[in-house]
Design a protein around this motif. Structure first.
Motif, short mmCIF file in Angstrom:
data_model
loop_
_atom_site.label_atom_id
_atom_site.label_comp_id
_atom_site.label_asym_id
_atom_site.label_seq_id
_atom_site.Cartn_x
_atom_site.Cartn_y
_atom_site.Cartn_z
N LYS A 127 -4.21 2.92 10.82
CA LYS A 127 -2.84 3.00 10.20
C LYS A 127 -2.74 3.56 9.37
N CYS A 128 -3.95 3.85 8.60
CA CYS A 128 -2.84 3.86 6.94
C CYS A 128 -1.95 5.56 7.03
N LYS A 129 -1.21 5.31 6.19
CA LYS A 129 -0.02 6.77 5.69
C LYS A 129 -0.50 8.10 6.26
N ASN A 173 2.74 0.32 -3.90
CA ASN A 173 3.48 0.06 -3.16
C ASN A 173 4.93 -0.55 -3.59
N ASP A 225 -1.37 10.11 8.75
CA ASP A 225 -0.18 10.88 9.57
C ASP A 225 0.08 12.04 10.04
N TRP A 276 -2.08 11.72 -3.08
CA TRP A 276 -2.62 10.34 -2.45
C TRP A 276 -3.49 9.60 -3.09
N ASP A 304 -5.72 5.08 -3.91
CA ASP A 304 -5.73 4.38 -3.26
C ASP A 304 -6.56 3.55 -3.73
N TYR A 364 1.63 4.44 -3.04
CA TYR A 364 0.64 4.06 -3.16
C TYR A 364 -0.46 2.92 -2.77
#
Ligand SMILES: CCCCCCCCCCCCCCCCCC(=O)SCCNC(=O)CCNC(=O)[C@H](O)C(C)(C)COP(=O)(O)OP(=O)(O)OC[C@H]1O[C@@H](n2cnc3c(N)ncnc32)[C@H](O)[C@@H]1OP(=O)(O)O
Ligand SMILES: NC(=O)C1=CN([C@@H]2O[C@H](COP(=O)(O)OP(=O)(O)OC[C@H]3O[C@@H](n4cnc5c(N)ncnc54)[C@H](OP(=O)(O)O)[C@@H]3O)[C@@H](O)[C@H]2O)C=CC1
Length: 542
Positions: free
Chosen positions: A96-98, A474, A101, A278, A280, A471
């Motif tokens: 589900k992580c961006k 948030n 996408d 990106w 994390d 990211y």
């Protein structure tokens, strides 16, 4: 190949030197025929096994494979349950992580290609069920081994267990795979950081891994802790030490498997793919950017004459996939080194700060990079410890729990662990990478680009900082005006504080003593004379 070594070539094209290193030359002279499949064509219909797929680099690898090699048959990922979450939950959260996408847009059913396999790498047999072992043995074509502990303060036993013993076990599993074409191991450019010049060779290990594993087995944790500094010797931590041992363990399989080793340097946020910036995690530069952006980190030791070997994660992954393709097709062992064909200066890294401010900064971002130990210590005292003490005092006086000194102690520990890497310079040979680039078709060179000479560093660092904001923390970009307003408030607090400090010093020390007053007037008049002199000389030159 250095000329002073006398070397003999083995069957795999890997040369054994008399000093115990192994290097490749065939790769550099290898040519790829026109009939050879492109990278995406090669991965079409292949089953790939990935360890560490839930980690920073593993996720980018999974995403890129699904997006740029859409015909790949299946991605088997070894995952463990963690923090109260089952393996399935973790994988579905990951998807589900961006980051995914773009893949989701191209193919909403992409998750069907991801097959999680329950595995705890520190357990015997990697804790993979016999049924899963059978399944993997029957179908896997390529293995990417990314999993590792990357903590610099990991106890030796645990680092050895994960980085070395698990690698050995994975290699044993690889031997059972009937259709295996390539085994790609992710190492680090700093595995041999005890050397100044690092070639594309596997250096002799600091100790025979088997002997070390046997001796640590019977020792309790206390003894291991005591002897760790002696064992790691001129390496800075257990991470680089165990990664060096792992390279050796992988190299031992060179005659039986097609092996590729990737040695990335400091891996940072993505440059272009799937979107810029990106990231994390707090590792390496990310934590530094965050701490600097929050106004906590105001000074850090780095060598300004050196360069920062930072490499975007998408570049590393493109290189990894290209290496998988090349290793499988050429059936050769290869060694890849870090990617920085274009290298970033520390000053560029240090410059980014206030353009996209973070929310609720402790102080205005203003981090200084110095190579001088004493100057750094001075700024730690003045800009870190002193404000932390005052802040904690205010918290105490208002009945709250002091916390700033604790945060700074953690920061100093983390920065202390990074300093080894930021205050030195290494030279890496990267011929294999240039050779690999020359073997790609023009189309692959675009799709799997790993040529960082095209990278605009200031722009990359700005996107990196925005990435940490969006990211990792948030934070919303729409809150930037409020963050700027907060910084203005901090500036006003600083002006007020400085004014009060001057008044205080005047009242307590200067106003009370004739001698202090005389010194004060002398300093002020000296400054005034200097100012008048410079004003006069600048008027003259105009
Ligand atoms: C001056 C400005 C500009 C200069 C910029 C340039 C800087 C570049 C620096 C040079 C980098 C050199 C890297 C070396 C490269 C080696 C590359 C590799 O091979 S390997 C790859 C490189 N490997 C590495 O980089 C690993 C290095 N890291 C470590 O070894 C450990 O993290 C530690 C020992 C530093 C701290 O251990 P410990 O104290 O036990 O803390 P935990 O970790 O357990 O985290 C606890 C919690 O805190 C959270 N958090 C963390 N940081 C921050 C932060 N800054 N803020 C806020 N929060 C932070 C964290 O998320 C966690 O939250 P939660 O999950 O609990 O909710
Ligand atoms: N990041 C960097 O700057 C650099 C990284 N590298 C190398 O790249 C590789 C990937 O690094 P990176 O993605 O940053 O690391 P991460 O820490 O983000 O990921 C590590 C991965 O290993 C998995 N893992 C750790 N312990 C176990 C275990 N006991 N059982 C099963 N899986 C486990 C983690 O799974 P889980 O999610 O369950 O914890 C995670 O998927 C490593 O080999 C590292 O040495 C090399 C140079 C630089």
């Amino acid at each position: 190949m250095s000329t002073e070594l006398s070397e003999s070539q083995d069957l795999n094209g890997l040369e054994q030197a008399t000093d115990g290193t192994s290097r490749l030359t065939d790769i550099c002279s290898g040519t790829v025929g026109n009939s050879m499949a492109s990278i995406a064509e090669y991965y079409a219909g292949k089953s790939v096994l990935i360890t560490g797929a839930t980690g920073f680099m593993g996720k980018v690898l999974v995403e890129k494979l699904l997006r740029s090699c859409p015909e790949v048959k299946a991605l088997y990922i070894l995952v463990r349950p963690k923090a109260g979450q089952s393996m399935q939950q973790r994988v579905s959260d990951m998807m589900k992580c961006k980051l995914f996408d773009r893949v989701r847009e191209d193919n909403p059913d992409f998750y069907q290609k991801i097959i999680p396999i329950s595995s705890e790498l520190t357990q015997p047999g990697l804790a993979i069920s016999p049924e899963d072992v059978e399944k993997l043995s029957a179908c896997i074509n390529i293995v990417f081994h990314c999993a590792a502990t990357i903590r610099f303060d990991e106890p030796l036993k645990h680092a050895l267990q994960l980085n070395v013993i698990a690698t050995q076990q994975l290699l044993s599993l690889a031997h059972q795979m009937h259709h295996l074409e390539a085994f790609i191991h992710i190492s680090t450019a700093y595995a041999n950081c005890n050397r100044k010049h690092i070639d594309e060779v596997i250096y002799p290990p600091p100790v025979e891994p088997k002997k070390l594993i046997e001796s640590l087995e019977w020792m309790d944790d206390g003894i291991v802790r005591d002897i760790t500094p002696r064992l790691i010797s001129d390496r800075p931590n257990t991470y680089t030490y165990t990664k060096a041992l792992a390279e050796y363990v992988v190299q031992q399989e060179q005659h039986r498997l097609n092996i590729g080793i990737i040695r990335p340097s400091i891996v940072g946020a993505s440059w272009q793919e799937p979107f810029p910036g990106w990231i994390d995690n707090f590792n390496g530069p990310s934590g530094v950017f965050i701490a600097a952006g929050k106004g906590i980190l105001r000074t850090m030791r780095a060598n300004n004459d050196a360069v920062a070997d930072l490499i975007p994660v998408d570049v590393v992954i493109n290189l990894t996939l290209a290496a998988g393709w090349y290793t499988a097709v050429h059936r050769l062992v290869n060694g890849k080194t870090p990617g920085s064909l274009s290298r970033c200066e520390w000053l560029i890294l240090g410059r980014e700060g206030g353009r996209n401010p973070l929310e609720q900064a402790f102080r205005r971002p203003n981090a200084n990079i110095t190579s001088n130990y004493l100057i750094n210590q001075y700024w730690i005292l003045v800009s870190h410890k002193f404000p932390a003490l005052i802040y904690d005092l205010i918290l105490r006086l208002t009945g709250q729990k002091p916390q700033m000194m604790r945060i700074f102690n953690r920061l100093h520990k983390a920065i202390g662990l990074l300093e080894y890497f930021s205050s030195q310079d290494w030279e890496w040979n990267s011929e294999n990478m240039s050779m690999l680039m020359s073997q790609l078709t023009p189309e692959d060179r675009k799709t799997f680009n790993f040529d960082v000479r095209q990278l605009n560093w200031p722009e990359y660092i700005e996107n990196y900082c925005i990435g940490t904001k969006k990211y990792v923390l948030n934070e919303d970009m729409s809150d930037i005006p409020a963050a700027r307003q907060h910084l203005r408030k901090l500036r006003n607090i600083r002006y007020t504080f400085n004014t009060l400090l001057v008044v205080f010093i005047w009242r307590v020390f200067i106003a009370r003593s004739q001698m202090a007053r005389n010194i004060w007037y002398f300093v002020v008049s000296l400054c005034f004379k200097f100012l008048s002199y410079f004003r006069a000389s600048s008027t003259l030159t105009n």
